[in-house]
Design an enzyme around this catalytic site. Sequence first.
Site, PDB file in Angstrom:
ATOM      1  N   ASP A  80       0.833  -1.209   0.000  1.00  0.00           N
ATOM      2  CA  ASP A  80       0.000   0.000   0.000  1.00  0.00           C
ATOM      3  C   ASP A  80       0.867   1.258   0.000  1.00  0.00           C
ATOM      4  OD1 ASP A  80       0.841  -0.759   2.633  1.00  0.00           O
ATOM      5  OD2 ASP A  80      -0.545   0.706   3.466  1.00  0.00           O
ATOM      6  N   GLU A 142       0.134  -1.137   5.736  1.00  0.00           N
ATOM      7  CA  GLU A 142       1.262  -0.660   6.558  1.00  0.00           C
ATOM      8  C   GLU A 142       1.118   0.820   6.856  1.00  0.00           C
ATOM      9  OE1 GLU A 142       5.292   0.912   7.538  1.00  0.00           O
ATOM     10  OE2 GLU A 142       3.996   1.484   5.896  1.00  0.00           O
TER      11      GLU A 142
END
Length: 377
Positions: A80, A142
Amino acid sequence: MIQQNRLVAEFVELVQIDSETTKEQEISRILKEKFTSLGLTVQEDDSSERTGHGSNNLFFTLPATEGVSVPKLFFTSHMDTVTPGAGIKPQIGDDGYIRSDGTTILGADDKAGIAAMLEAIRVLKENNLPHGQIQFVITAGEEAGLKGSRAMDPKWMDADFGYALDSNGDIGDIAVAAPTQAKIHITFWGRSAHAGVNPEAGISAITVASRAVSKMPLGRVDNETTANIGRFAGGVEGATNIVVDRVTLEAEARSIVNEKMYAQVEAMKQACEQTAADAGAKVEFKSEVIYPAYMYDETAPVVKLAMQALEKAGCTPRTFHSGGGSDANMFNGFGIPTVNLAIGYIDIHTTQERIKISDMVKSTEVVLSIVQQVAQG
Ligand code: ZN
Ligand code: CA
């Protein structure tokens, strides 16, 4: 061996796949295609059910070369990005840097790590380089506060030690320590009363809470520990005539040493409970460890091996202590020694984010060098 053009093409392709945190669906699907087409097996946990993110955590395994029996290694990156990360248009500059067009981030955090993994796998295969088992763990969420790794089912982890490819710094920098963090929620209850007519009947939650805060060690508690009250809320706007009966606080504590963080949280709790008891008030004190700390020195095998591999790859190893948590904290919490390696991205989380192509090549060399260092036993 390393094909720079192929590495750059892979990176440019990856950053153009939108994957703002929570929206990891498409990158997840494409990563599964890419790693499996290189012959790796894929597994995924069920973390997205708990995180609400677009992907589970992905676990890709490259089996050991026949006859090579060495410890199992893993590398990790996250799929991400932060925002603005939709419609990224990477620009390859004459100065050897890749940038965005200035309207978005670049997404080198952490697609540069994924691109280095894919190129390293291609080089291993093409050159029949012997290696042990290697797991590539790509997390989701994350950037939303380690959501993916915090929700990870560690039963899918099959590694003895490993490396996160997600640190700031120059290539060669190794984050050998990172703090733990606890989030704290505190509620004080007093007793309301009319502040003018009958204040004796009231217990001001504001007075009690502020007295408790004044007794807490806060700020830089020692050279390894910090703590902060981030929010102090109570009362009704304009209502000065009410003795406030409820106050809520949000706080945090961090330390590079787990025990010191626990001691700090305990000191804050004691301050709350004693003060509340003395005043006849009530308090509820809740704390949650967001991620555990880790700390190694240069004698730790996971660090030593990285330093040797970095030197062989022509880089200068340098260890440092990180100020913040990363997925590496969670893997250490699972009992798998992990340190975080710098991969050369610069000014991440801004529209100025960039990375030097030569540093992407170096990161790939570092991954390969670690693999070979392990394979030599
Ligand atoms: Zn990152
Ligand atoms: Ca980041």
